[in-house]
Design an enzyme around this catalytic site. Sequence first.
Site, PDB file in Angstrom:
ATOM      1  N   SER A  72     -24.945   3.570 -16.814  1.00 43.35           N
ATOM      2  CA  SER A  72     -25.123   4.679 -17.739  1.00 43.35           C
ATOM      3  C   SER A  72     -26.226   5.629 -17.281  1.00 43.35           C
ATOM      4  CB  SER A  72     -25.397   4.151 -19.152  1.00 43.35           C
ATOM      5  OG  SER A  72     -26.357   3.134 -19.131  1.00 43.35           O
ATOM      6  N   HIS A 119     -30.140   7.134 -12.006  1.00 46.14           N
ATOM      7  CA  HIS A 119     -31.395   6.784 -11.320  1.00 46.14           C
ATOM      8  C   HIS A 119     -31.195   5.456 -10.575  1.00 46.14           C
ATOM      9  CE1 HIS A 119     -35.825   7.449 -11.039  1.00 46.14           C
ATOM     10  NE2 HIS A 119     -35.727   6.205 -10.595  1.00 46.14           N
ATOM     11  N   HIS A 149     -35.395  10.099  -8.173  1.00 45.71           N
ATOM     12  CA  HIS A 149     -34.134  10.110  -8.921  1.00 45.71           C
ATOM     13  C   HIS A 149     -32.905  10.344  -8.044  1.00 45.71           C
ATOM     14  CE1 HIS A 149     -31.810  10.665 -12.664  1.00 45.71           C
ATOM     15  NE2 HIS A 149     -31.186  11.654 -12.049  1.00 45.71           N
ATOM     16  N   GLN A 171     -30.454  -4.552 -12.397  1.00 46.74           N
ATOM     17  CA  GLN A 171     -30.862  -5.316 -13.566  1.00 46.74           C
ATOM     18  C   GLN A 171     -31.066  -6.780 -13.198  1.00 46.74           C
ATOM     19  OE1 GLN A 171     -29.130  -4.583 -17.461  1.00 46.74           O
ATOM     20  NE2 GLN A 171     -27.666  -3.172 -16.551  1.00 46.74           N
ATOM     21  N   HIS A 211     -31.272   2.000  -9.733  1.00 50.98           N
ATOM     22  CA  HIS A 211     -31.847   0.834 -10.423  1.00 50.98           C
ATOM     23  C   HIS A 211     -30.843  -0.310 -10.473  1.00 50.98           C
ATOM     24  CE1 HIS A 211     -29.320   2.316 -13.717  1.00 50.98           C
ATOM     25  NE2 HIS A 211     -29.533   1.186 -14.360  1.00 50.98           N
ATOM     26  N   CYS A 257     -37.034   7.864 -14.830  1.00 52.52           N
ATOM     27  CA  CYS A 257     -37.946   8.567 -13.927  1.00 52.52           C
ATOM     28  C   CYS A 257     -39.409   8.307 -14.317  1.00 52.52           C
ATOM     29  CB  CYS A 257     -37.663  10.079 -13.946  1.00 52.52           C
ATOM     30  SG  CYS A 257     -36.335  10.576 -12.819  1.00 52.52           S
ATOM     31  N   CYS A 294     -34.086  11.970 -17.662  1.00 54.00           N
ATOM     32  CA  CYS A 294     -33.761  10.601 -17.223  1.00 54.00           C
ATOM     33  C   CYS A 294     -34.778   9.623 -17.796  1.00 54.00           C
ATOM     34  CB  CYS A 294     -33.790  10.532 -15.698  1.00 54.00           C
ATOM     35  SG  CYS A 294     -33.779   8.841 -15.067  1.00 54.00           S
ATOM     36  N   ARG A 318       3.006   2.085  -2.138  1.00 49.02           N
ATOM     37  CA  ARG A 318       3.262   2.473  -3.510  1.00 49.02           C
ATOM     38  C   ARG A 318       2.657   3.841  -3.859  1.00 49.02           C
ATOM     39  NH1 ARG A 318       0.579  -0.238  -8.603  1.00 49.02           N
ATOM     40  NH2 ARG A 318      -1.190  -0.221  -7.215  1.00 49.02           N
ATOM     41  N   ASN A 351     -25.224  -2.375 -11.068  1.00 46.75           N
ATOM     42  CA  ASN A 351     -23.985  -1.649 -11.351  1.00 46.75           C
ATOM     43  C   ASN A 351     -24.211  -0.246 -10.839  1.00 46.75           C
ATOM     44  OD1 ASN A 351     -22.758  -3.786 -12.769  1.00 46.75           O
ATOM     45  ND2 ASN A 351     -23.793  -3.199 -14.666  1.00 46.75           N
ATOM     46  N   THR A 390       0.813  -1.225   0.000  1.00 45.86           N
ATOM     47  CA  THR A 390       0.000   0.000   0.000  1.00 45.86           C
ATOM     48  C   THR A 390       0.840   1.266   0.000  1.00 45.86           C
ATOM     49  OG1 THR A 390      -0.322  -0.661   2.283  1.00 45.86           O
ATOM     50  CG2 THR A 390      -2.257  -0.639   0.897  1.00 45.86           C
TER      51      THR A 390
HETATM   52  O1  LIG Z   1     -26.940  -2.548 -19.360  1.00 50.12           O
HETATM   53  P1  LIG Z   1     -26.119  -1.323 -19.114  1.00 50.12           P
HETATM   54  O2  LIG Z   1     -26.310  -0.744 -17.729  1.00 50.12           O
HETATM   55  O3  LIG Z   1     -26.299  -0.287 -20.179  1.00 50.12           O
HETATM   56  O4  LIG Z   1     -24.630  -1.829 -19.225  1.00 50.12           O
HETATM   57  C1  LIG Z   1     -23.778  -2.149 -18.175  1.00 50.12           C
HETATM   58  O5  LIG Z   1     -24.090  -3.414 -17.574  1.00 50.12           O
HETATM   59  C2  LIG Z   1     -23.956  -4.568 -18.418  1.00 50.12           C
HETATM   60  C3  LIG Z   1     -24.178  -5.806 -17.582  1.00 50.12           C
HETATM   61  O6  LIG Z   1     -23.258  -5.948 -16.534  1.00 50.12           O
HETATM   62  C4  LIG Z   1     -22.603  -4.623 -19.111  1.00 50.12           C
HETATM   63  O7  LIG Z   1     -22.611  -5.636 -20.093  1.00 50.12           O
HETATM   64  C5  LIG Z   1     -22.247  -3.283 -19.789  1.00 50.12           C
HETATM   65  O8  LIG Z   1     -20.931  -3.346 -20.288  1.00 50.12           O
HETATM   66  C6  LIG Z   1     -22.380  -2.162 -18.760  1.00 50.12           C
HETATM   67  O9  LIG Z   1     -22.076  -0.919 -19.354  1.00 50.12           O
HETATM   68  O1  LIG Z   2       2.248  -2.152 -11.113  1.00 48.03           O
HETATM   69  P1  LIG Z   2       1.471  -0.959 -11.556  1.00 48.03           P
HETATM   70  O2  LIG Z   2       1.660  -0.635 -13.013  1.00 48.03           O
HETATM   71  O3  LIG Z   2       1.657   0.236 -10.679  1.00 48.03           O
HETATM   72  O4  LIG Z   2      -0.047  -1.388 -11.355  1.00 48.03           O
HETATM   73  C1  LIG Z   2      -0.912  -1.877 -12.351  1.00 48.03           C
HETATM   74  O5  LIG Z   2      -0.638  -3.227 -12.705  1.00 48.03           O
HETATM   75  C2  LIG Z   2      -0.792  -4.211 -11.668  1.00 48.03           C
HETATM   76  C3  LIG Z   2      -0.599  -5.591 -12.291  1.00 48.03           C
HETATM   77  O6  LIG Z   2      -1.535  -5.887 -13.286  1.00 48.03           O
HETATM   78  C4  LIG Z   2      -2.150  -4.107 -10.980  1.00 48.03           C
HETATM   79  O7  LIG Z   2      -2.164  -4.940  -9.847  1.00 48.03           O
HETATM   80  C5  LIG Z   2      -2.466  -2.664 -10.565  1.00 48.03           C
HETATM   81  O8  LIG Z   2      -3.784  -2.610 -10.058  1.00 48.03           O
HETATM   82  C6  LIG Z   2      -2.308  -1.745 -11.776  1.00 48.03           C
HETATM   83  O9  LIG Z   2      -2.584  -0.409 -11.425  1.00 48.03           O
END
Ligand SMILES: O=P(O)(O)O[C@H]1O[C@H](CO)[C@@H](O)[C@H](O)[C@H]1O
Ligand SMILES: O=P(O)(O)O[C@H]1O[C@H](CO)[C@@H](O)[C@H](O)[C@H]1O
Lengths: 345, 345
Positions: B161, B164, B113, B168, B166, B54, B51, B30, B153, B28
Site C-alpha cells: 500500500s 516507499h 523514497h 515487514q 520497505h 519518509c 508518504c 493461449r 511485498n 503459453t
Molecule cells: O501490511 P500491509 O502492507 O498493509 O498489507 C499487505 O501485507 C499483509 C501481509 O502479507 C497482507 O495481510 C495484506 O493483505 C497486504 O495488503
Molecule cells: O483457463 P483460463 O480461464 O484462461 O485461466 C484462468 O484459470 C486457470 C485455472 O484456475 C488459471 O490457471 C489461470 O491462471 C487463470 O487465468
Amino acid sequence: MKTELNNTPHRRYNILTGEWILVSPHRTKRPWQGKTEETKVIKKETHDASCYLCPGNTRASGDTNPDYKEPYSFINDFSSLLPDAPEIDFQDGLLKAESEKGICKVVCFSPDHSLTLPLMEVEDITRVVKMWKKEYKELGAVENINYVQIFENKGAIMGCSNPHPHGQIWSQSSVPTEVLKKSVKFKEYWDQNKKSLLSDYLKQELDADERILEENEHFVALIPYWAVWPFEAMIIPKRHLQHIGQLNSEEEKAYAEILKKLTIKYDNLFETSFPYSSGIHQIPTDGKDYPEWHFHMSFYPPLLRSATVKKFMVGYEMFAGPQRDITAEQAAKRLNELSPVHYSK
Amino acid sequence: MKTELNNTPHRRYNILTGEWILVSPHRTKRPWQGKTEETKVIKKETHDASCYLCPGNTRASGDTNPDYKEPYSFINDFSSLLPDAPEIDFQDGLLKAESEKGICKVVCFSPDHSLTLPLMEVEDITRVVKMWKKEYKELGAVENINYVQIFENKGAIMGCSNPHPHGQIWSQSSVPTEVLKKSVKFKEYWDQNKKSLLSDYLKQELDADERILEENEHFVALIPYWAVWPFEAMIIPKRHLQHIGQLNSEEEKAYAEILKKLTIKYDNLFETSFPYSSGIHQIPTDGKDYPEWHFHMSFYPPLLRSATVKKFMVGYEMFAGPQRDITAEQAAKRLNELSPVHYSK
Ligand SMILES: O=P(O)(O)O[C@H]1O[C@H](CO)[C@@H](O)[C@H](O)[C@H]1O
Ligand SMILES: O=P(O)(O)O[C@H]1O[C@H](CO)[C@@H](O)[C@H](O)[C@H]1O
C-alpha cells in the site's frame, strides 16, 4: 470466551485440512492507500459478437460453437492437461518429475451472455448442476482420470478472461494436493467415529446458528469456522454423499436454489457482480471406496471492504500461512443482513 | 527425457514441502483477453510529503518518523499480531481456536523514497541485511516469540500500500504452516543422510547449470526445479546456515550483492519495477536445535507475459494445486539473456 475471540488475534483450526489460519479481528481499522480494482457494470447484451463462448460464434481455435440453448461443454482449446501425454517417470538425484494425463473442459452455464448464476432462473441453474454430474461421471469413467476438479473463476480479478457465464473442469490422473489433505482428515474422523466429519460439523453449526447463511431441505450454506477469504462460504449437502453423481433430482434442485441464494447475497454485499473462485471437492474417480468423504462446494471471494478493495494473500500469507481481518461470525452477520432480492431488480 | 519434459504436461516434486506442481509448457500460446495491470513509472522524488514512511513525516497513527539515514524499523501501527493477546485455548466440539501472541514490524530499507532494492547501492543493501539479522535475533529472543517471518511485498499488485522501499516482519508464538512443512522435509533428509538437503540440492544445480541465475563466493540465486510462480527464484547460502543471524560480514555483503543482481534482472525482464513477495525461511526461535535446516530466501513474482499480464493462482490452483505455463528452465534462460545493468541507467 467467544466474545474475547472477537477482539483478539487468534488462530483457528481447519478440520478438513489440518491447517491453522490467523484471525486479526482488531485490524479492520487500518487505512487503505493501496490498489483499488475497477467496478464492473452489469452487462446488458445477451449476445456479444466478439465473445468466443456465445452460441454460434467462432472461438480462438477456429471451432464454431453450436447454437446451444442449455449448458454447453467442450474441450478447452488451450488445455493445461492433455489425454495423450507420453508416460514419463523422471528422477535424477533430487529432481523428480512425472508426466500427467488429463482432460480440460469448459462449461458454458447459459447461452445468455449477460447472465451470472445469481441472475439465472433456478431451473436453469439445475441444468448446470446436471451438467456437472454428467461430466463428473463421464470424465471419471475415462481410463487414467482419477480426479475431476469442477471450478468457476468469476470476475477479471479472479483471472477470468471472458465474462460469459462459464466454469471449467480439469480432470487428471493424480489426485491433487488439496484433495489429499482432506482425504486424510475425513479418514481419521471416520476411523475414530464411523461418521462423516462434515455431517457432525453441520449438526454443530446448525445448533450454534452463528455462521449459517442459507438452509433448505437438502443443503446448507455457511461461513466455515476456519474461513480464509473474507466472505468465504461452503455449501454442504445434508445427506452424506461422496460425490455429486449421487444427487437425486430433488437434491439437484435444492442445490441450484441455494447456489442462487448465496450468490445473490454476494452480489448484494457491495452491489457489484461479486468475484470469486468456487470449486467442488469430492471423491477421486480411481475406483476405490471412500465412505468417509462428504462432498462440498467452497467459494473463495477476494473482496474485503468494498467493490474495489480486496484482500491480498501475499508476503505473510505465502511464507507463513493465511491471515484474515474479520471473523467468520462478522462475515456471516453482514451477509445475513442483506436483502434476498438481487440489487439490480 | 529432459527435452520431452519441455513439451508435455507433467508434475514436479518440491523437495522442501513434499508437494507437487503441475507444469503445462505447451500452454503459453493461449491468447489473453483478461485483466491487464497498470504499468508503473519509476518514481523520481526522493522525498514525498504525503508518504507515511519518509523520514520526518507523520504516520497514520500520529507518530512521527525520525530523520533516519539508514534502514529504520518500527512497530507496525496496524499490527496483525499483538504481544499482549490474552491466553485463550478454545475447543467446542469441532471448533478449535487459540490465541496467538506476536509483534509486527515495518522495516524501511532506505530514507530515499524513490529507491527499490535493485536501485540501491550494495553497501546500503548490506545495511538492510544487517537490520534483518538484528531484528531476527532481537525478536527471536522475546518470550513467546517462536518464529520470525521476514518478508517484502513489492508493488501494488502484491498488496503493497506504499511505494516507499520497505519490508515487514511478523513474529509470533506458533510456527507457521509453510515453515512446518519444510521442517519435516529437512529433518527426513538429515536423518537419512546427515547432510543438509539444500547443500546437496545446490551441488546438483551447480553441476547441471540449467537453472542458475547468479553465483558469488557465498550465495547462489536460481530458479528452483519445482518453481510455482513464473519467475520464482531462490537465494541459497553456500554455507549450511540455519538462520541469518549466523552470517559473517563477508557473507552479508555477498548476500546484498546477489540481491541486487537478481532484482536488476527482474526489473529488466519487462522493463518495469518488478512486483513480487519475497520471504526468508529459517529456523524457529523456540530455543530448540534444528541442525537440519538451511536458511534461504524465495521470491514469488506474479508477472507472466509482460509488465501488465500476470499469472492468476485461482480456481484450479486453489482447489487442486499450483500450475505453471513455462518451465523453470525457460524462465532461467530468459532471465540469463538480460543485461546486468538496470534498464533505467
Ligand atoms: O501490511 P500491509 O502492507 O498493509 O498489507 C499487505 O501485507 C499483509 C501481509 O502479507 C497482507 O495481510 C495484506 O493483505 C497486504 O495488503
Ligand atoms: O483457463 P483460463 O480461464 O484462461 O485461466 C484462468 O484459470 C486457470 C485455472 O484456475 C488459471 O490457471 C489461470 O491462471 C487463470 O487465468
